[in-house]
Every structure is written in C-alpha cells, then in structure tokens.
Design a protein around this motif. Structure first.
Motif, PDB file in Angstrom:
ATOM      1  N   TYR A   1     -39.395  33.451 -47.627  1.00  0.00           N
ATOM      2  CA  TYR A   1     -38.316  33.251 -48.276  1.00  0.00           C
ATOM      3  C   TYR A   1     -38.348  31.762 -48.622  1.00  0.00           C
ATOM      4  O   TYR A   1     -38.970  30.986 -47.939  1.00  0.00           O
ATOM      5  CB  TYR A   1     -36.933  33.439 -47.805  1.00  0.00           C
ATOM      6  CG  TYR A   1     -36.989  33.001 -46.373  1.00  0.00           C
ATOM      7  CD1 TYR A   1     -36.512  31.689 -45.927  1.00  0.00           C
ATOM      8  CD2 TYR A   1     -36.980  33.986 -45.263  1.00  0.00           C
ATOM      9  CE1 TYR A   1     -36.488  31.231 -44.698  1.00  0.00           C
ATOM     10  CE2 TYR A   1     -37.002  33.461 -43.946  1.00  0.00           C
ATOM     11  CZ  TYR A   1     -36.829  32.008 -43.626  1.00  0.00           C
ATOM     12  OH  TYR A   1     -36.584  31.584 -42.490  1.00  0.00           O
ATOM     13  N   PRO A   2     -37.910  31.072 -49.684  1.00  0.00           N
ATOM     14  CA  PRO A   2     -37.951  29.768 -50.343  1.00  0.00           C
ATOM     15  C   PRO A   2     -37.698  28.879 -49.165  1.00  0.00           C
ATOM     16  O   PRO A   2     -36.263  29.127 -48.764  1.00  0.00           O
ATOM     17  CB  PRO A   2     -37.292  29.669 -51.471  1.00  0.00           C
ATOM     18  CG  PRO A   2     -37.213  31.287 -52.265  1.00  0.00           C
ATOM     19  CD  PRO A   2     -37.193  31.975 -50.946  1.00  0.00           C
ATOM     20  N   GLY A   3     -38.041  27.736 -49.112  1.00  0.00           N
ATOM     21  CA  GLY A   3     -37.562  26.781 -48.112  1.00  0.00           C
ATOM     22  C   GLY A   3     -36.210  26.158 -48.663  1.00  0.00           C
ATOM     23  O   GLY A   3     -35.432  25.887 -47.774  1.00  0.00           O
ATOM     24  N   GLU A   4     -36.033  26.050 -49.899  1.00  0.00           N
ATOM     25  CA  GLU A   4     -34.642  25.662 -50.447  1.00  0.00           C
ATOM     26  C   GLU A   4     -33.661  26.388 -50.093  1.00  0.00           C
ATOM     27  O   GLU A   4     -32.647  25.923 -49.859  1.00  0.00           O
ATOM     28  CB  GLU A   4     -35.074  25.735 -52.035  1.00  0.00           C
ATOM     29  CG  GLU A   4     -35.773  24.524 -52.720  1.00  0.00           C
ATOM     30  CD  GLU A   4     -37.331  25.030 -52.424  1.00  0.00           C
ATOM     31  OE1 GLU A   4     -38.174  24.147 -52.942  1.00  0.00           O
ATOM     32  OE2 GLU A   4     -37.719  26.268 -52.108  1.00  0.00           O
ATOM     33  N   TRP A   5     -33.803  27.936 -50.006  1.00  0.00           N
ATOM     34  CA  TRP A   5     -32.554  28.592 -49.352  1.00  0.00           C
ATOM     35  C   TRP A   5     -32.239  28.389 -48.183  1.00  0.00           C
ATOM     36  O   TRP A   5     -31.141  28.474 -47.634  1.00  0.00           O
ATOM     37  CB  TRP A   5     -33.149  30.091 -49.876  1.00  0.00           C
ATOM     38  CG  TRP A   5     -33.212  30.502 -51.154  1.00  0.00           C
ATOM     39  CD1 TRP A   5     -32.996  29.577 -52.280  1.00  0.00           C
ATOM     40  CD2 TRP A   5     -33.504  31.597 -51.507  1.00  0.00           C
ATOM     41  NE1 TRP A   5     -33.183  30.100 -53.548  1.00  0.00           N
ATOM     42  CE2 TRP A   5     -33.498  31.481 -53.235  1.00  0.00           C
ATOM     43  CE3 TRP A   5     -33.721  33.019 -51.384  1.00  0.00           C
ATOM     44  CZ2 TRP A   5     -33.891  32.747 -53.906  1.00  0.00           C
ATOM     45  CZ3 TRP A   5     -33.901  34.057 -51.887  1.00  0.00           C
ATOM     46  CH2 TRP A   5     -34.010  33.670 -53.399  1.00  0.00           C
ATOM     47  N   LEU A   6     -33.338  28.018 -47.129  1.00  0.00           N
ATOM     48  CA  LEU A   6     -33.242  27.824 -45.849  1.00  0.00           C
ATOM     49  C   LEU A   6     -32.324  26.706 -45.542  1.00  0.00           C
ATOM     50  O   LEU A   6     -31.400  26.801 -44.787  1.00  0.00           O
ATOM     51  CB  LEU A   6     -34.706  27.644 -45.330  1.00  0.00           C
ATOM     52  CG  LEU A   6     -34.667  27.317 -43.741  1.00  0.00           C
ATOM     53  CD1 LEU A   6     -34.299  28.476 -43.057  1.00  0.00           C
ATOM     54  CD2 LEU A   6     -36.056  26.663 -43.199  1.00  0.00           C
ATOM     55  N   LEU A   7     -32.409  25.745 -46.324  1.00  0.00           N
ATOM     56  CA  LEU A   7     -31.407  24.364 -46.093  1.00  0.00           C
ATOM     57  C   LEU A   7     -30.034  24.764 -46.419  1.00  0.00           C
ATOM     58  O   LEU A   7     -29.328  23.622 -46.430  1.00  0.00           O
ATOM     59  CB  LEU A   7     -32.323  23.418 -47.193  1.00  0.00           C
ATOM     60  CG  LEU A   7     -33.684  23.062 -46.535  1.00  0.00           C
ATOM     61  CD1 LEU A   7     -34.204  22.021 -47.630  1.00  0.00           C
ATOM     62  CD2 LEU A   7     -33.234  22.140 -45.378  1.00  0.00           C
TER      63      LEU A   7
END
Length: 459
Positions: free
Chosen positions: A136-142
């Motif tokens: 999954y995108p790192g942006e969503w992780l944040l």
C-alpha cells in the motif's frame, strides 16, 4: 463475492491460521523506501531464485527441503500486485525501476516444502504455507497517527511541523492565505478552493527531500475517494481551529469523517490482521537531505509504529485477533554504499528506531534490523589508490552515466546539526543492474530476510 462465498473463504483462512498454514505479511515504509522493489524481489526469490547458491542463509533451501513456490489465486475484487509488469521494467534495456505504489494491492503465494522434523516429516510427502503479501502507498500509512488526535490537535501538530527549517519557506504562501481567510465562510466552493491550495502545498512537500509526514495521505493519492467531500480537508492555523466558526466546524466534521470512514477501516482491514511485518527505511536519502529530515524521519517512524500491535501469537489470537509476532526493520538501498559500511547503516537504523524497538521487544515480538538491497543496483570492488586497495562501487546513475566511485561513509549514529552544516552527504541514486530474466534477481541479504520472516514456518 456472495455472502456464502465470503463465509467459506474466511472459514478456510481461519482453519489455515489455526494450523499455522497461513501467514499474512505487511510490507510498510515511507514513500520511496523501496516497497515495490522489495515485494517484487521477495516473490521472485521464492518462485524462481530458490537455489542454495542464491539463498545460502535460507535454511529450507540450504537443506534442500524447499519444493518451490507458485502464485495462488485471490479474490477477484482485490487489486493484484503487478509482479509481471515490474519484472518487465527490470528487463528493459536499459533497466528501470518499477513504478511506485499508487493504491493498495495484494499477492498470494503457495509455498511447498518438506517438514524437517516431527510427525509431518514421516507422515506427509510435503507441507504447504499460504503467504499473503500486502502492499500500500506510504502516504496512506502516515494517516494512522491522525487517529490519536482531534482536529484542533492535528492543526497544532501540522503547523509545528510546517515551521521546521526544511518546510517553513514552502509553507509560507499557504499560511498567508489562511491568515486572510474568511473563517465564517463554510460554503462548499470556498472550502474546496482552500483545499486545492493545501493540496498544492502537499504536492510541493512530497517533492521536498526529508518531508515525510504529509497528511491526509488520501489528498495526495485519493484512490477510490477522488471527489469525496471528506477530502475537503486542511489544517487551519491553531488560533483559527480553536474558534467556533463555520469553517472550523465544517473542517472538524470532515476530519472526523475521514478518521472514521477512511483511516479506521483501512487500519482494521490491512494492519490489524498482519502476522509479520517488514518496515523499510531509506536512511541514506534522509542523510542527504540534512538534520531536519533525519529528525522528521525518526518522528514519522515512531508515530507509525505506535499504531501496530506486537506480541506472541497464541492459538486464539491467531484465530480471532492476530498480532505481529516478527518485525523486520530493513535499511534499504544497502547497495548504494560499499559493503564495509553496512554495519554502520544497520546501527544508524537501530538508533532511529530505538524507542519503537524497545516497545516491540517489551511486547515480546521478535525483532531484527539489517541492511539490505532487494534488487541490486551496483557491484562492489576495489581500486588502487597510492598502492592501497580502496573500496568502491560501480553502477549507473539516473542519467545513464556509468559510475565508479566511493560514495562515502555512513555515520553509525545520527550526526548532530553541526556535522550537517560542515559536511554534505551525497549518496547517489542508481539504476538497477542489467537483468534478462534468466537468473535470480541480484540482491543483498534477501536470504536473511526470508529466513527471519518465514524460517520458523518452514521447519
């Protein structure tokens, strides 16, 4: 999928989980840390590179008990990780890196092996392990840390972040826009106009070296939420957010909706069901960007890891509330420095993760940190300088220029601000090595990775 089909699928998964024939692996990290390359290499090593010469420290292969891995079917509604396309990118002339993640995806594998001991070794010709890999995108992780804050707290957090040295100048125009904003106007058009300006700011931060914490992540990569009203979201100045105004009320509503309908379901669906976890960290790019970037990287990792549950997996927990029992912290791009620097790179990662490592160890998860390169982009060797052998790398730069150089030393601890003021780290980005698909993908320590993640399940 029909209700009966879902129940049947979940029943099979619970049975496999109870018998430890099912493992769900999350590959996480910040954008640019190499998640796509890592998963591509991981799957290729398990399906095509499974020989002892390529994976000498993967016990099941070294002991000649590994019978092979193959891709398995998955639910048609689940996006599939683009393995084949990624391998095509690597086989181009010249080779290029696969595209970064733009949405969540999954890939399922079925691994077959001979049990090394116990009843299964005598009664079964082979055993199997179902491996699910989630990307999954790192942006969503944040977005996960937003669950611990209300809207006012998020505004304070955001503007403290925007005041840092590597962000302040970029954030100034949006700050001035908010200072002149009509906080009593909560109309759809006005909120969208301000959101568009904030989205431009996030896009600029996304291109700023060392700016890792960019929230909300779905504003950068909306996925299926493009156009949803809850994405009309930005942080007011702290003094504005605490006032009872139409604009603050609408943004608070959107913030709460985003947390409830986007972040929580995402967390529950993907993160809360993980058994093992790999966290990739690009320490070298942070060093290139300076002290503020390294500090923000450490802050981002600590905030993210507060959202995960670590601990031993009893039978009941495996069935109904899986917990992450093994965590691998991997310093990616180890091939961008010479081999004798790998130990320092690992030690630097351990310092960045000092508190998260303590937390996960306290909850009895097995953890390890190592420097890796999922897909090698350089060859290491030596050159003679004044009659002495000096370590060096050879590789290809982003502009296709051939390089033969020493990239510099990696500090074993986070350097103080004064060091960054005197010294500029320049660890260069490299293109992948030529590869024609007829051999295993070249790597550094992927056999160690596989042993740590899967070794105990393939005994």
């Amino acid at each position: 999928m029909s209700l009966f089909g879902r129940v049947k699928h979940q029943g099979r998964e619970l049975t496999s989980r109870a018998l430890e024939r099912h493992l769900r692996l999350g590959v996480t990290g910040l954008s640019g840390s190499g998640k796509t390359a890592f998963i591509t290499s991981l799957v290729h090593q398990l399906t095509q590179g499974d020989n002892s010469g390529n994976l000498p420290f993967f016990d099941v292969v070294q002991q000649q008990r590994y019978l092979g891995g193959q891709l398995a079917g998955q639910v048609l509604a689940v996006p599939r990780f683009p393995l084949e396309q990624n391998l095509q990118y690597l086989q181009q002339e010249p080779p290029v890196w696969p595209l970064s993640t733009t949405g969540w995806s999954q890939l399922n594998l079925q691994l077959r092996y001979k049990a090394g001991s116990g009843v299964r070794a005598h009664l079964q010709s082979h055993s199997e392990l179902a491996l699910e890999i989630v990307d999954y995108p790192g942006e969503w992780l944040l977005d996960l840390p937003m669950l611990t804050m209300n809207y006012t707290q998020w505004c304070e957090f955001s503007w403290q972040l925007f005041s840092k040295a590597h962000r302040a100048e970029t954030a100034q125009p949006f700050k001035q826009l908010l200072q002149g904003a009509d906080i009593n106007d909560g109309s759809e058009l006005y909120v969208q106009q301000l959101t568009d300006s904030y989205k431009q700011l996030l896009a600029q931060f996304h291109q700023t070296a060392g700016a890792y914490l960019n929230q909300p992540g779905r504003l950068l990569i909306p996925g299926e939420l493009a156009g949803a009203p809850m994405l009309q979201l930005f942080p007011l100045l702290p003094e504005q957010a605490s006032q009872n105004t139409a604009l603050a009320a609408k943004l608070t509503q959107h913030y709460n909706s985003y947390c409830k309908h986007v972040i929580k379901p995402f967390y529950q669906r993907y993160f809360s069901t993980l058994d093992r976890q790999v966290i990739l960290v690009d320490c070298l790019s942070a060093l290139n960007a300076g002290h503020a970037a390294v500090t923000e990287l450490q802050q981002a990792l600590q905030l993210i890891l507060q959202s995960f549950h670590y601990g031993p997996s009893s039978l009941l927990r495996r069935l109904f509330k899986p917990r992450i029992s093994r965590v691998l912290f991997a310093a990616s791009k180890a091939d961008h420095v010479t081999p004798e620097q790998h130990k320092s790179l690992t030690l630097l990662l351990q310092q960045l993760l000092q508190q998260p490592l303590k937390n996960s160890q306290y909850q009895a998860a097995t953890t390890e940190a190592m420097a890796i390169a999922a897909i090698r982009a350089s060859a290491s060797g030596f050159v003679q300088v004044d009659g002495l052998a000096q370590p060096c790398l050879s590789g290809t730069a982003a502009d296709q220029k051939k390089l033969n150089y020493f990239p510099g030393e990696v500090p074993a601890t986070v350097p103080p601000q004064a060091v960054f003021e005197r010294h500029k780290f320049t660890f260069l980005p490299l293109q992948p090595l030529p590869w024609h698909g007829t051999s295993a993908l070249p790597h550094i320590r992927m056999d160690h990775v596989l042993q740590f993640i899967l070794g105990d399940k393939l005994r």
